[in-house]
Scaffold this motif. Sequence first.
Motif, PDB file in Angstrom:
ATOM      1  N   ASN A  67      -7.378  29.257   5.397  1.00  0.00           N
ATOM      2  CA  ASN A  67      -6.147  28.758   4.788  1.00  0.00           C
ATOM      3  C   ASN A  67      -4.859  29.060   5.872  1.00  0.00           C
ATOM      4  N   ASP A  70      -4.950  26.766   8.493  1.00  0.00           N
ATOM      5  CA  ASP A  70      -4.370  25.188   8.056  1.00  0.00           C
ATOM      6  C   ASP A  70      -2.966  25.278   8.401  1.00  0.00           C
ATOM      7  N   VAL A  71      -2.156  26.385   7.782  1.00  0.00           N
ATOM      8  CA  VAL A  71      -0.849  26.471   7.834  1.00  0.00           C
ATOM      9  C   VAL A  71      -0.375  26.639   9.344  1.00  0.00           C
ATOM     10  N   ARG A  73      -1.797  25.327  11.982  1.00  0.00           N
ATOM     11  CA  ARG A  73      -1.724  24.142  12.888  1.00  0.00           C
ATOM     12  C   ARG A  73      -0.716  23.402  12.298  1.00  0.00           C
ATOM     13  N   ASN A  74      -0.152  23.289  10.911  1.00  0.00           N
ATOM     14  CA  ASN A  74       0.765  22.622  10.250  1.00  0.00           C
ATOM     15  C   ASN A  74       2.092  23.206  10.963  1.00  0.00           C
ATOM     16  N   THR A  75       2.119  24.331  11.176  1.00  0.00           N
ATOM     17  CA  THR A  75       3.430  24.792  11.583  1.00  0.00           C
ATOM     18  C   THR A  75       3.802  24.123  13.155  1.00  0.00           C
ATOM     19  N   LYS A  77       2.286  21.482  14.526  1.00  0.00           N
ATOM     20  CA  LYS A  77       2.400  19.839  14.394  1.00  0.00           C
ATOM     21  C   LYS A  77       3.930  19.675  13.764  1.00  0.00           C
ATOM     22  N   TYR A  78       3.987  20.064  12.518  1.00  0.00           N
ATOM     23  CA  TYR A  78       5.048  19.622  11.728  1.00  0.00           C
ATOM     24  C   TYR A  78       6.296  20.728  11.373  1.00  0.00           C
ATOM     25  N   GLU A  80       5.887  23.125   9.542  1.00  0.00           N
ATOM     26  CA  GLU A  80       5.756  23.648   8.290  1.00  0.00           C
ATOM     27  C   GLU A  80       6.273  25.093   8.089  1.00  0.00           C
ATOM     28  N   HIS A  82       5.628  27.692   5.591  1.00  0.00           N
ATOM     29  CA  HIS A  82       5.149  28.587   4.553  1.00  0.00           C
ATOM     30  C   HIS A  82       5.186  30.198   5.034  1.00  0.00           C
ATOM     31  N   LYS A 240       2.835  21.052  -1.423  1.00  0.00           N
ATOM     32  CA  LYS A 240       2.332  22.273  -0.734  1.00  0.00           C
ATOM     33  C   LYS A 240       2.065  23.460  -1.563  1.00  0.00           C
ATOM     34  N   ARG A 243      -0.870  22.905  -3.726  1.00  0.00           N
ATOM     35  CA  ARG A 243      -2.066  23.135  -3.068  1.00  0.00           C
ATOM     36  C   ARG A 243      -2.694  24.561  -2.961  1.00  0.00           C
TER      37      ARG A 243
END
Length: 369
Positions: A67, A70-71, A73-75, A77-78, A80, A82, A240, A243
């Motif tokens: 998990n 996942d966060v 990678r999103n941090t 790329k985008y 994020e 969290h 988010k 999820r």
Amino acid sequence: MVTNLPSYPIFNLIVYLYLSVYCVYPIYRKKGVYYRRKSFDWANFGFFFIIVSFFCVFAFSNGDFYNYYDVFRNTIKYGEDHFEEVYVWIIKNVTGSYLLWRFIVWGSSVFLMLLTLKRLSLKEFPSFAAVTLYYLLTLYIMRGNLGISILFYGISFLLKPLAHSRMSSYLLGLLLIIISYSFHKSMLLSLALLPMGLINFNKTTLRISFLIFPIVVSIVRAALELMAIDGLADIVSNNKLSRYAEIYANQEAFSYNIMGVIRNIFIYAAPYIILIKAYRKNYMDTMPRYIRFFFNYWYVWVYIASACAFQELGGWYYSRFMYMSNYPLCIVMAYLFSVEKSNRFMRFIILLTLLGGIYDLSYSVYKGF
């Protein structure tokens, strides 16, 4: 959850079994030469640090390992958010490697934890055994353990200041305690409960806490219901959060099937048995002041967690609060392993906790996490 990370949960089981033989068995069997060592040997310190750090970095047995990726990678790329800002800063400015990021975060947690045990003058192998038994399977889960490690390292300077510079110790301790707040959202509650560690729990105060427990359960029920109402709107309006709520709901559901019940008996029985033994033998009055603080703080976390256990919505809080209690429990048990003989009670507690850890990791291997 991503699927392009390797999954070798048997690695964690093998390392845990190795640490059990290396650290725990000498304590279980008798007072050997390592049991009597008065201070930390830096070679053993470094070896244990490396083993535990790798156990935490390659936490294949725990779902948060994937998990978090996942966060992570999103941090990148985008953007994020969290994670807390400090972890995002490390990702963006220090390393884009997930495993290296984990080593920085979890390695720092392990290093500060061991420094804290050393500062408290706890013996070497009893400390290693206590970490393996009572904290390792919490340590490798949550990034917030770095905040906890900073917090308790700071507290060690307040409870046991440097002899030649007490004022500098107090200032450094307070600074570290303040800094720890930035490392996880849950640190606010950890800081709020710190004054409770100053209460000298003895047989009388423990009896009083038992008597008022039903009142505390009612208060906790009201608080959790309010938090549930406030959080529901956020979950509904935030995909988010939805999820992560689903992930934790699935984890909570596991705790109610037969495998989960067996696991919970192994994992959570030992702290209550230790508490009963401490009450009957009045361990609290024989502990040094700086160890007694951690006993008091541990008891408060277990007490609050137990109040959550009686709530319809409290299962998740119960497990998280018990996680938070494991660091101070680790310090208390490192002390008890040092001063108590290897009697039947100690061997039973060690065996019960060890079987719980082996069961937990073996189940992850069985699932092929």
